[in-house]
Design a protein around this motif. Sequence first.
Motif, PDB file in Angstrom:
ATOM      1  N   ALA A 184      28.877  53.790  39.130  1.00 39.47           N
ATOM      2  CA  ALA A 184      29.081  54.347  37.795  1.00 39.47           C
ATOM      3  C   ALA A 184      28.653  53.307  36.759  1.00 39.47           C
ATOM      4  CB  ALA A 184      30.541  54.736  37.597  1.00 39.47           C
ATOM      5  N   ASP A 185      28.447  53.711  35.538  1.00 37.51           N
ATOM      6  CA  ASP A 185      28.038  52.775  34.495  1.00 37.51           C
ATOM      7  C   ASP A 185      29.086  51.698  34.271  1.00 37.51           C
ATOM      8  OD1 ASP A 185      25.664  53.997  34.051  1.00 37.51           O
ATOM      9  OD2 ASP A 185      26.136  54.758  32.047  1.00 37.51           O
ATOM     10  N   GLY A 186      28.608  50.465  34.069  1.00 37.04           N
ATOM     11  CA  GLY A 186      29.497  49.400  33.648  1.00 37.04           C
ATOM     12  C   GLY A 186      29.939  49.611  32.207  1.00 37.04           C
ATOM     13  N   GLN A 201      23.048  50.875  31.448  1.00 40.59           N
ATOM     14  CA  GLN A 201      23.355  50.116  32.663  1.00 40.59           C
ATOM     15  C   GLN A 201      22.294  50.463  33.698  1.00 40.59           C
ATOM     16  OE1 GLN A 201      26.638  48.074  32.533  1.00 40.59           O
ATOM     17  NE2 GLN A 201      25.696  48.439  30.544  1.00 40.59           N
ATOM     18  N   THR A 218      36.542  51.667  42.489  1.00 38.45           N
ATOM     19  CA  THR A 218      35.337  51.869  41.698  1.00 38.45           C
ATOM     20  C   THR A 218      34.562  50.563  41.584  1.00 38.45           C
ATOM     21  OG1 THR A 218      36.649  51.530  39.687  1.00 38.45           O
ATOM     22  CG2 THR A 218      36.267  53.791  40.371  1.00 38.45           C
ATOM     23  N   ASP A 220      31.222  49.213  39.579  1.00 34.48           N
ATOM     24  CA  ASP A 220      30.251  49.571  38.546  1.00 34.48           C
ATOM     25  C   ASP A 220      28.889  48.956  38.823  1.00 34.48           C
ATOM     26  OD1 ASP A 220      32.239  50.940  37.268  1.00 34.48           O
ATOM     27  OD2 ASP A 220      32.610  49.412  35.739  1.00 34.48           O
ATOM     28  N   ARG A 221      27.850  49.677  38.441  1.00 36.59           N
ATOM     29  CA  ARG A 221      26.498  49.160  38.565  1.00 36.59           C
ATOM     30  C   ARG A 221      26.268  48.063  37.529  1.00 36.59           C
ATOM     31  NH1 ARG A 221      23.929  53.568  39.359  1.00 36.59           N
ATOM     32  NH2 ARG A 221      21.895  52.555  39.477  1.00 36.59           N
ATOM     33  N   THR A 227      25.175  44.447  40.648  1.00 34.17           N
ATOM     34  CA  THR A 227      26.482  44.088  41.179  1.00 34.17           C
ATOM     35  C   THR A 227      26.317  43.928  42.690  1.00 34.17           C
ATOM     36  OG1 THR A 227      27.600  45.369  39.457  1.00 34.17           O
ATOM     37  CG2 THR A 227      28.875  44.869  41.443  1.00 34.17           C
ATOM     38  N   GLN A 240      39.193  47.893  40.743  1.00 43.11           N
ATOM     39  CA  GLN A 240      38.084  48.015  39.802  1.00 43.11           C
ATOM     40  C   GLN A 240      37.243  46.747  39.863  1.00 43.11           C
ATOM     41  OE1 GLN A 240      36.287  49.741  37.957  1.00 43.11           O
ATOM     42  NE2 GLN A 240      35.422  48.414  36.396  1.00 43.11           N
ATOM     43  N   ALA A 242      33.905  45.335  38.064  1.00 41.28           N
ATOM     44  CA  ALA A 242      33.066  45.638  36.911  1.00 41.28           C
ATOM     45  C   ALA A 242      31.617  45.226  37.138  1.00 41.28           C
ATOM     46  CB  ALA A 242      33.630  44.952  35.667  1.00 41.28           C
ATOM     47  N   HIS A 243      30.798  45.529  36.142  1.00 44.18           N
ATOM     48  CA  HIS A 243      29.348  45.317  36.284  1.00 44.18           C
ATOM     49  C   HIS A 243      28.992  43.835  36.443  1.00 44.18           C
ATOM     50  CE1 HIS A 243      28.921  45.350  31.562  1.00 44.18           C
ATOM     51  NE2 HIS A 243      29.813  44.486  31.983  1.00 44.18           N
TER      52      HIS A 243
END
Length: 366
Positions: A184-186, A201, A218, A220-221, A227, A240, A242-243
């Motif tokens: 998913a989007d960062g 992203q 999750t 993030d890309r 990532t 979680q 993150a990007h």
Amino acid sequence: MSIRLAQLVERLGGQLKGDGQTEVRGIAPLDVAGSAEITFLSNPKFRAQAEQTQAAALILSEADDAQVQGYAGARIVTKNPYAYFARAAQWFQQLAAPELTPGIHPGAWVDPSAQVAASAVIGPHVVVEAGAVIGERARIDAGSFVGRGARIGDDTHFHARVTLHHGCEIGERGIVHSGAVIGADGFGFANEAGQWIKIPQVGRVMIGADVEIGANTTIDRGALADTVIEEGVKLDNQIQIAHNCHIGAHTAIAACAGIAGSAKIGKYCSIGGAAMIHGHITIADRVHVSAGTLALRSILEPGQYTGFYPIAEHREWEKSAALVRNLGSMREKIRALEKTLKTLNKADQAAPHDAASPAPQNQEEK
């Protein structure tokens, strides 16, 4: 389906003491294992239970083997009983698993340009977009989504409702549990006059071999770069990442941890549940971060790091919290006192001292 103990030892190693023809059908805890099951002892605190277990065979260490005298069944002596139990459990699970028929379910939708190995299993309501590649013996369960150009390695298993977004990759023998979202989007935005402007992203998520990802986790890309999750990483549920994070090989992260953007975590680390890792920091190899810890700065040396206040009765906690809030002012007062004492000491050292007075004369001398 049962396994003879001799077969188990031949496959997994260890020293067998007892009848190798004894058959076992599964693994159970010490206190409930029956005569057709194998059990294990990995904590010396439970030696008393091992003495009383009804299991057909007991996996234990050499030290425990010398101490457990009352158990009369077969024994498998090994250096790491817990790891031996894990591998044995995997084998039992494989034997008990239903045999799946390779192929694409009629209810799935697979783009004609996608490459799906003939030995893969694609479940109902799965969507595989253009250019995606799914490896040999991969299993994609119901309702999962594989985006365009994504790649899934051999023998990787997606449980129901996993999302792998476009361009992202996972290596061989991966396990991804339900609800996980990869790519998913960062969370990238630029602020201009109080308004948030989205930063596209365009990076990917690149995951190595033998990675397990828990339910509803999750990843993030990346914003521009990728990532990266290296091989052998184990992620629990509801994490979680993150990007642009980079998680080193064989690191394990427990549930509800949060890793902020561009954090770099080394190899063979462990991150406790609900720990929070600040963005743009580096954590060295072989670092253990305790549960609930907030890591705001880089950790450059291996070891265990903890940063939380121990639980207490509520009134006592409030008193302690009040003290903590006042630490800043207390520090300034102490510094002021230290400065005053230093000034007084200097003044005392600089002051001239009177010569010793002669002893007073007695009345007769006067």
